[in-house]
Design a protein around this motif. Structure first.
Motif, short mmCIF file in Angstrom:
data_model
loop_
_atom_site.label_atom_id
_atom_site.label_comp_id
_atom_site.label_asym_id
_atom_site.label_seq_id
_atom_site.Cartn_x
_atom_site.Cartn_y
_atom_site.Cartn_z
N GLN A 151 0.86 -1.18 0.00
CA GLN A 151 0.00 0.00 0.00
C GLN A 151 0.89 1.23 0.00
O GLN A 151 2.05 1.18 0.43
N SER A 152 0.35 2.34 -0.46
CA SER A 152 1.15 3.54 -0.54
C SER A 152 1.53 4.04 0.85
O SER A 152 0.82 3.79 1.83
N GLU A 154 1.41 7.01 1.87
CA GLU A 154 0.38 7.97 2.30
C GLU A 154 -0.80 7.25 2.93
O GLU A 154 -1.30 7.67 3.99
N THR A 155 -1.25 6.15 2.31
CA THR A 155 -2.37 5.39 2.86
C THR A 155 -2.04 4.82 4.22
O THR A 155 -2.84 4.87 5.17
N HIS A 158 -2.01 7.59 6.81
CA HIS A 158 -3.38 7.97 7.18
C HIS A 158 -3.96 6.95 8.16
O HIS A 158 -4.63 7.32 9.14
N HIS A 159 -3.72 5.68 7.88
CA HIS A 159 -4.24 4.62 8.75
C HIS A 159 -3.66 4.73 10.15
O HIS A 159 -4.39 4.64 11.16
#
Length: 200
Positions: A151-152, A154-155, A158-159
């Protein structure tokens, strides 16, 4: 020539932090601050301005002493270890607090930010600083192979920010070690490299 202050400003701000942190901005009265700091209301106004300005100064000191300090400690560690240490420190502080005050910034996000645009920007800025820490560590971990690239960055950042916010709120009402550890563990497990990462 201005007269030198006859009190320890840092000690007064620390006392104000405890007051605002325990009661929240709205529920804290000037009388509460006078009792907690030992200053007169006139001295408080002269030194710090109104209650709102005093809260801002107290929040700034809290952020510098708690959140920024934690980020700096964890930035010095290997990427994945730094993220784990960040959550471990939050968990330890949450469980060690008999008053279950949570995080002053998260409390401000719920108490003040919804109806105060200026404070909303202040709180958003602090959360952005935490998110930037997560993003930096995830990117570094993806680069050295210790964090998944499925996953990126950034993702994942955020998580992690969302997990942190949930952890801080839960710790106020259900400060149970197994519950809070159960929130953190899957988030850290999600960072682990997988066989699929080798093909990326």
């Amino acid at each position: 020539m201005a007269r030198p202050r006859e009190f320890d400003e840092e000690a007064v701000l620390d006392a104000a932090i405890q007051c605002f942190w325990n009661r929240g901005f709205e529920a804290t009265s000037v009388r509460d601050l006078v009792e907690k700091t030992g200053l007169t209301s006139a001295s408080l106004y002269n030194a710090f301005g109104d209650k709102r300005a005093f809260f801002q100064k107290a929040l700034d000191r809290y952020v510098e002493g708690s959140i920024v300090g934690r980020i700096e400690r964890c930035e010095a560690m290997p990427p994945r270890d730094g993220i784990a240490a960040f959550f471990a420190e939050v968990l330890a502080r949450s469980l060690a607090d008999p008053q279950h005050k949570g995080c002053m910034v998260v409390n401000a996000a719920l108490d003040v930010a919804p109806h105060d645009a200026e404070f909303r920007e202040v709180v958003a800025g602090v959360l952005a600083r935490i998110e930037a820490f997560f993003l930096d560590r995830v990117e570094a971990g993806q680069a050295d192979g210790t964090i998944t690239r499925s996953q990126s960055a950034e993702t994942l950042a955020h998580h992690l920010l969302g997990v942190l916010m949930g952890l801080r709120v839960l710790a106020r009402v259900r400060p149970e070690p197994r519950l809070l550890e159960g929130v953190i563990a899957p988030a850290l497990a999600l960072l682990s490299p997988t066989q699929g990462d080798q093909a990326l």
